[in-house]
Design a protein around this motif. Structure first.
Motif, short mmCIF file in Angstrom:
data_model
loop_
_atom_site.label_atom_id
_atom_site.label_comp_id
_atom_site.label_asym_id
_atom_site.label_seq_id
_atom_site.Cartn_x
_atom_site.Cartn_y
_atom_site.Cartn_z
N GLU A 1 0.60 -1.23 -0.16
CA GLU A 1 0.01 0.08 0.18
C GLU A 1 0.93 1.30 -0.05
O GLU A 1 0.41 2.10 -0.87
CB GLU A 1 -1.13 0.01 1.17
N VAL A 2 1.73 1.22 0.90
CA VAL A 2 2.73 2.36 0.63
C VAL A 2 3.57 2.53 -0.55
O VAL A 2 3.65 3.68 -1.01
CB VAL A 2 3.90 2.20 1.87
N GLN A 3 4.08 1.55 -1.07
CA GLN A 3 4.62 1.55 -2.40
C GLN A 3 3.75 2.24 -3.53
O GLN A 3 4.02 3.01 -4.24
CB GLN A 3 5.07 0.25 -3.07
N ALA A 4 2.31 1.77 -3.38
CA ALA A 4 1.30 2.33 -4.35
C ALA A 4 1.06 3.61 -4.21
O ALA A 4 1.13 4.45 -5.17
CB ALA A 4 0.11 1.63 -4.17
N LEU A 5 1.32 4.15 -3.12
CA LEU A 5 0.89 5.58 -2.62
C LEU A 5 2.01 6.45 -3.24
O LEU A 5 1.67 7.41 -3.68
CB LEU A 5 0.73 5.78 -0.98
N ILE A 6 3.28 6.03 -2.87
CA ILE A 6 4.26 6.67 -3.34
C ILE A 6 4.38 6.58 -4.84
O ILE A 6 4.68 7.68 -5.50
CB ILE A 6 5.50 6.25 -2.61
N SER A 7 4.25 5.49 -5.31
CA SER A 7 4.18 5.48 -6.88
C SER A 7 3.08 6.43 -7.73
O SER A 7 3.41 7.26 -8.63
CB SER A 7 4.05 4.08 -7.48
N SER A 8 1.99 6.62 -7.06
CA SER A 8 0.98 7.23 -7.67
C SER A 8 1.21 8.89 -7.33
O SER A 8 0.89 9.62 -8.12
CB SER A 8 -0.29 6.94 -7.10
N GLY A 9 1.88 9.36 -6.19
CA GLY A 9 2.21 10.60 -5.99
C GLY A 9 3.41 11.22 -6.52
O GLY A 9 3.61 12.47 -6.54
N LEU A 10 4.30 10.28 -6.67
CA LEU A 10 5.71 10.65 -7.06
C LEU A 10 6.28 9.67 -8.01
O LEU A 10 6.87 8.69 -7.79
CB LEU A 10 6.70 10.51 -5.77
N MET B 1 11.90 8.03 4.20
CA MET B 1 11.26 8.83 5.22
C MET B 1 9.67 8.87 4.84
O MET B 1 9.00 8.52 5.84
CB MET B 1 11.93 10.43 5.54
N TYR B 2 9.51 9.15 3.94
CA TYR B 2 8.29 9.07 3.63
C TYR B 2 7.26 8.00 3.58
O TYR B 2 6.33 7.88 4.32
CB TYR B 2 7.89 9.62 2.12
N ALA B 3 7.93 6.87 3.40
CA ALA B 3 7.34 5.49 3.66
C ALA B 3 7.22 5.26 5.24
O ALA B 3 6.12 4.70 5.53
CB ALA B 3 8.30 4.34 2.84
N ALA C 1 -3.57 10.63 4.59
CA ALA C 1 -2.96 11.66 5.36
C ALA C 1 -1.72 12.09 4.18
O ALA C 1 -1.46 11.20 3.31
CB ALA C 1 -2.24 11.20 6.61
N MET C 2 -1.22 13.20 4.32
CA MET C 2 -0.22 13.89 3.63
C MET C 2 0.80 14.19 4.34
O MET C 2 1.04 14.37 5.71
CB MET C 2 -0.89 15.25 2.59
N ALA C 3 2.05 14.19 3.67
CA ALA C 3 3.43 14.76 4.59
C ALA C 3 4.06 15.16 3.33
O ALA C 3 4.39 14.91 2.31
CB ALA C 3 3.82 13.55 5.11
N VAL C 4 4.86 16.29 3.62
CA VAL C 4 5.84 16.72 2.72
C VAL C 4 7.18 17.18 3.51
O VAL C 4 7.25 17.78 4.43
CB VAL C 4 5.28 18.24 1.84
N THR C 5 8.21 17.03 2.61
CA THR C 5 9.76 17.14 3.23
C THR C 5 9.86 18.77 3.49
O THR C 5 9.45 19.50 2.76
CB THR C 5 10.62 16.68 1.98
#
Length: 142
Positions: free
Chosen positions: A5-14, A62-64, A74-78
């Protein structure tokens, strides 16, 4: 959330994460282990893996770790990233182990160990610290 699920969120957003082969190996609240497979295109003069690749892996790790600690939407930005390069990475996969040191209402603070090599030859090649801003629900609606 699971690693998938984390991989999918990161792939879709970045989408850039897919370009470097970013992989989420495992997550649990406050922790993520991620990897970028070795690719000769990432070698810079002098035979080392590029600094931007190392920073990208640390940032995504870190994002993961943060995503694994938050609700799915939830959202998070560096907001800050600091890296100390310790050793020249081997021509091998680069691994990041990210730990959330403190999760506040507005900021999360993390630490990452970047590792290179295999088995007994694995060594820490960079130490990274960073923080992520955690936008509030009101800010997301704006």
């Amino acid at each position: 959330m699971s690693a998938v699920e984390v991989q999918a969120l990161i792939s879709s957003g970045l989408p850039m994460a897919d370009d470097i082969g970013f992989q989420v190996e495992s997550v649990r609240p406050g922790f993520a282990r991620t990897r970028v497979p070795f690719n000769a295109r990432n070698i810079r003069p002098g035979g080392t893996l590029s600094g931007p690749l190392q920073m990208a892996l640390a940032d995504a790790a870190m994002y993961a770790a943060i995503l694994a600690s938050l609700d799915k939407g939830a959202m998070a930005v560096t907001s800050n990233l600091s890296i100390n390069f310790l050793h020249k990475p081997a021509p091998a996969d680069l691994v990041a182990e990210a730990v959330v040191l403190r999760m506040g209402r507005r900021l999360a603070f993390c630490e990452v160990r970047l590792l290179s090599g295999e088995g007994e030859d694995e060594q820490m090649v960079a130490h990274v610290t960073g923080s992520y801003a955690l936008p509030s629900v009101r800010e997301k609606a704006s």
